[in-house]
Design a protein around this motif. Structure first.
Motif, short mmCIF file in Angstrom:
data_model
loop_
_atom_site.label_atom_id
_atom_site.label_comp_id
_atom_site.label_asym_id
_atom_site.label_seq_id
_atom_site.Cartn_x
_atom_site.Cartn_y
_atom_site.Cartn_z
N ILE A 1 42.68 37.96 41.54
CA ILE A 1 42.78 36.82 40.63
C ILE A 1 44.03 36.95 39.77
O ILE A 1 44.72 35.96 39.51
N ALA A 2 44.35 38.17 39.35
CA ALA A 2 45.58 38.38 38.58
C ALA A 2 46.80 37.96 39.40
O ALA A 2 47.73 37.34 38.88
N ALA A 3 46.76 38.28 40.70
CA ALA A 3 47.87 37.88 41.57
C ALA A 3 47.94 36.36 41.69
O ALA A 3 49.01 35.76 41.56
N ALA A 4 46.77 35.72 41.89
CA ALA A 4 46.73 34.27 42.04
C ALA A 4 47.19 33.56 40.77
O ALA A 4 47.82 32.50 40.84
N LEU A 5 46.86 34.13 39.63
CA LEU A 5 47.21 33.51 38.34
C LEU A 5 48.59 33.96 37.85
O LEU A 5 49.04 33.54 36.79
N LYS A 6 49.23 34.85 38.62
CA LYS A 6 50.51 35.43 38.19
C LYS A 6 50.37 35.98 36.77
O LYS A 6 51.19 35.71 35.88
N ALA A 7 49.32 36.75 36.57
CA ALA A 7 49.03 37.30 35.24
C ALA A 7 50.03 38.39 34.87
O ALA A 7 50.56 39.09 35.74
N GLU A 8 50.27 38.52 33.57
CA GLU A 8 51.18 39.55 33.10
C GLU A 8 50.60 40.93 33.41
O GLU A 8 51.32 41.89 33.67
N ARG A 9 49.25 41.02 33.36
CA ARG A 9 48.60 42.32 33.52
C ARG A 9 47.15 42.10 33.94
O ARG A 9 46.56 41.06 33.64
N CYS A 10 46.60 43.10 34.61
CA CYS A 10 45.17 43.08 34.93
C CYS A 10 44.55 44.31 34.26
O CYS A 10 44.82 45.44 34.65
N ASP A 11 43.75 44.08 33.22
CA ASP A 11 43.15 45.19 32.49
C ASP A 11 41.78 45.53 33.06
O ASP A 11 40.88 44.70 33.06
N ILE A 12 41.64 46.75 33.57
CA ILE A 12 40.37 47.20 34.13
C ILE A 12 39.68 48.05 33.06
O ILE A 12 40.13 49.17 32.77
N TYR A 13 38.62 47.50 32.46
CA TYR A 13 37.87 48.26 31.45
C TYR A 13 36.81 49.10 32.16
O TYR A 13 36.04 48.58 32.96
N THR A 14 36.79 50.38 31.84
CA THR A 14 35.86 51.26 32.53
C THR A 14 35.34 52.31 31.56
O THR A 14 35.57 52.21 30.35
N ASP A 15 34.55 53.27 32.05
CA ASP A 15 33.96 54.24 31.12
C ASP A 15 34.87 55.44 30.88
O ASP A 15 34.49 56.39 30.20
N VAL A 16 36.07 55.44 31.46
CA VAL A 16 37.08 56.44 31.10
C VAL A 16 38.26 55.68 30.49
O VAL A 16 38.41 54.48 30.70
N ASP A 17 39.08 56.39 29.73
CA ASP A 17 40.13 55.67 29.01
C ASP A 17 41.49 55.73 29.71
O ASP A 17 42.51 55.48 29.09
N GLY A 18 41.46 56.02 31.03
CA GLY A 18 42.72 56.00 31.76
C GLY A 18 42.71 56.97 32.92
O GLY A 18 41.66 57.53 33.26
N VAL A 19 43.88 57.15 33.49
CA VAL A 19 44.04 58.06 34.62
C VAL A 19 44.64 59.35 34.08
O VAL A 19 45.62 59.32 33.34
N TYR A 20 44.05 60.48 34.44
CA TYR A 20 44.50 61.77 33.93
C TYR A 20 45.31 62.53 34.97
O TYR A 20 45.22 62.24 36.17
N THR A 21 46.06 63.51 34.48
CA THR A 21 46.87 64.33 35.39
C THR A 21 45.99 65.08 36.39
O THR A 21 46.41 65.37 37.49
N THR A 22 44.76 65.37 35.96
CA THR A 22 43.75 65.86 36.89
C THR A 22 42.40 65.70 36.21
O THR A 22 42.32 65.14 35.11
#
Lengths: 419, 419
Positions: free
Chosen positions: B161-182
């Motif tokens: 949907i972000a692609a179809a709407l040409k959105a500036e960003r797609c924010d994925i809210y989840t139970d972790v606060d991001g991607v970690y180095t490991t």
């Protein structure tokens, strides 16, 4: 081959075991040679849960979103029944309101059906595939939004689909096995009716016999959909299920009833509605526009007025009596008091704890003296009649609630309805 | 004004209280000036319940009906969130997959998105109305049936949907606060990454960092959708939420990362996958077609082969090593034994309880000696490397499972990832 519509309510599809039971009912009719469309409600309790969530999210919820949320209950059961049927070797496919489509107006939460495209559905059904249709749902075509028909709307869905498919019959499966001459809890001798005319059923339904939604009976009458009320609790494969005439009550055209009987019954049933309240306005000046002055303000206050009795005037004054739901009694009196200047009356009074008892039968059209017999019988039991209204096929009496059972039993015997 | 897509998973919409919390997140972005589309999953637990009902109705359920049933979960949350937003004074409207429509193929239960009509949706969103979209759903246009994208499909819905709407960003809210180095449970010094390239995230995701569905990352990469992984558990109105850079991890194009850094990091993260098994086929005749003779039968048996290592031959024979999920170990060996005639080998052996550890970083493309440093460091800790594979942006080692934590921590320190 003939088409058949079958409708199952929430308790009939409350869990997978019961959905399997419904599938057996459907399979029986398919094997009997019918082309079948099934209409299902949500699992019992589901709609309440979904409604509660909407209310929790906002007391003043948007009915368009409410419809999207609550329609999901029927979506689930339609898919599950299709799976259960396939499991039994019966080809089946689920249909949502928007897929058919069932076109409605945009009165979200209580939409009215405008049109049903029976074309595709009919072709699929004729091809031997059972159509499992989510009841209660529709779609407002111009906006593409999901609509719902309001509580009990699945009965209406079923009848409308039967009309669109030109079905031979619309079978409404419910937790009672038909329509009775009166409430069997009040009169143990109440009999199940084999047949009842649309007009009679309409009176029975709106007067308190809670078997079918009034709206669905109206629709059945307009489109002449033969509607059969029967029990979903019996064993689907019981031998008597093959003899439809013995398994429930057929709601049909008057002519079909007349044709089926050697001699017609004068009275078909006794209905009653408790929780009524009587409001009487004494010594109202009998002049044009007085009814509007009374009932206009009540309508504006959304108070539902039922019986209205007004006698011919004596000395230029009259009394107006009407009934309202007992919960609205105080509010109704206040509305009238507030309109005192426009109405000009002496006093407004009344009583809660009254019951409306009605004698119903299409045979009354051609039989005189039906009312007179009732007056005599009720008087014989010492029951005071507070007000009377009549129509072509019914007589309604307003009596003290304490005499409800006695009055109903007396009238039930009087007209030969006891089994 | 810029468009923003926000996605919330099942635990974020588990009840009305949490749905209200989601609405506050959405309101914040609307007030920040974004035109917002929100993608929601079903309330946590609901999809499992619906799936269980389908299985109960029939072990071999029809996936078309399964889709109709399970799609209802997202329908409910989309309507409820729209209501909750309206309650907060934010104009909102729910959208089902078929209403947009999100066109998919007919692989019911795991459909792929073909096309999304972003036109109407974009117009509504630009008009200031938040579009609340049921994730996971689509529609097969030729048949008009509901489809679902398979487990975790809502991430894919959001990116598409972000692609179809040409959105500036797609924010994925989840139970972790991001991607970690490991994995921070293994290395307490693990750092949250500010940015990670699509290619790196793809390796991280498929190698066992379970933040985002691999499919959604692939889609984001193809359409260059800047995807931001952030937590739904924080207070929606906390001051730091206004500074997006500090609130999660942005998955984006390599060029954006290069542009953002004075000096690029060589290694971005260390991923690992336990529950691997190693299968080695000894003394295989090194002749053309041998790989097909080995991996053809494994594919037919639906055994997923991951690492494949084959050395240059000595004296016309070679060894082939590959990994499979440890649950498939015995089955994989049996498949190879059965194909002995076609393969011609001495013995098939292997080990369960092995772990694949991977060093990932786009910087490895331009930096030599990354692997050599790892070999040295692991050897220094006495960790035996069973097999090695490399690609442009990663090096994977197969080691004994007992050394997993030690190896991950060693490599994490080695490449300067410790916080």
């Amino acid at each position: 081959m003939a088409r058949l519509v079958m409708k199952f309510g929430g308790t009939s599809v409350a869990n997978i075991e019961r959905i399997r039971n419904v599938a057996r009912h459907v399979k029986r009719e398919v094997e009997a040679g019918y082309q079948v469309a099934v209409v299902v409600s949500a699992m019992s309790g589901k709609t309440n849960e979904l409604v509660a969530w909407c209310k929790d999210a906002s007391a003043l919820y948007d009915t368009r979103e409410y419809d999207a949320v609550v329609a999901s209950g029927e979506q689930v059961t339609s898919g599950l029944l299709a799976i259960a049927l396939q499991e039994m070797g019966v080809p089946a496919r689920s249909w949502q309101g928007w897929q058919i489509p069932i076109s409605t107006d945009d009165a979200h939460g209580s939409a009215r059906i405008m049109e049903i495209d029976g074309e595709t559905l009919g072709t699929r059904v004729d091809g031997g595939e059972v159509a499992v249709i989510a009841g209660f749902q529709g779609m407002h075509l111009p906006t593409g939004r999901i609509t719902t028909l309001g509580r009990g709307g699945s009965d209406t869905s079923a009848v409308a689909i039967a009309a669109a498919l030109k079905a031979e019959r619309c079978d409404i499966y419910t937790d009672v096995d038909g329509v009775y001459t009166t409430d069997p809890r009040v009169v143990p001798k109440a009999r199940r009716l084999d047949r009842i005319a649309f007009e009679e059923m309409l009176e029975m339904a709106s007067l308190g016999a809670k078997v079918l939604q009034v709206r669905s009976v109206e629709l059945a009458m307009v489109h002449n959909v033969r509607t059969f009320v029967r029990s979903s609790l019996v064993d689907p494969d019981a031998p008597e299920m093959a003899h439809v005439e013995k398994a429930g009550t057929l709601i049909c055209d008057e002519e079909e009833i007349v044709a089926s009987q050697m001699e017609s019954q004068v009275v078909t049933g006794i209905a009653f509605a408790r929780d009524e309240a009587q409001v009487s306005i004494r010594r109202v000046a009998d002049k044009p526009g007085i009814a509007a002055a009374v009932f206009g303000p009540l309508a504006e206050a959304h108070i539902n007025v039922d019986m209205i009795v007004q006698n011919v005037s004596a000395d230029g004054f009259t009394d107006i009596t009407f009934t309202v739901p007992s919960a609205d009694f105080e509010r109704a009196k206040a509305v009238i008091e507030k309109a005192r200047d426009a109405i000009a009356f002496q006093v407004v009074e009344g009583a809660v704890d009254v019951t409306k008892v009605s004698v119903i039968g299409i045979g009354m059209r051609s039989h005189a003296g039906v009312a007179a017999k009732a007056f005599e019988a009720l008087a014989g039991k010492g029951i005071n009649i507070r007000a009377i209204t009549t129509s072509e096929i019914k007589i309604s009496f307003l009596i003290d609630a304490a005499y409800t059972e006695l009055a109903v039993r007396t009238l039930h015997s009087l007209y030969g309805l006891d089994s």
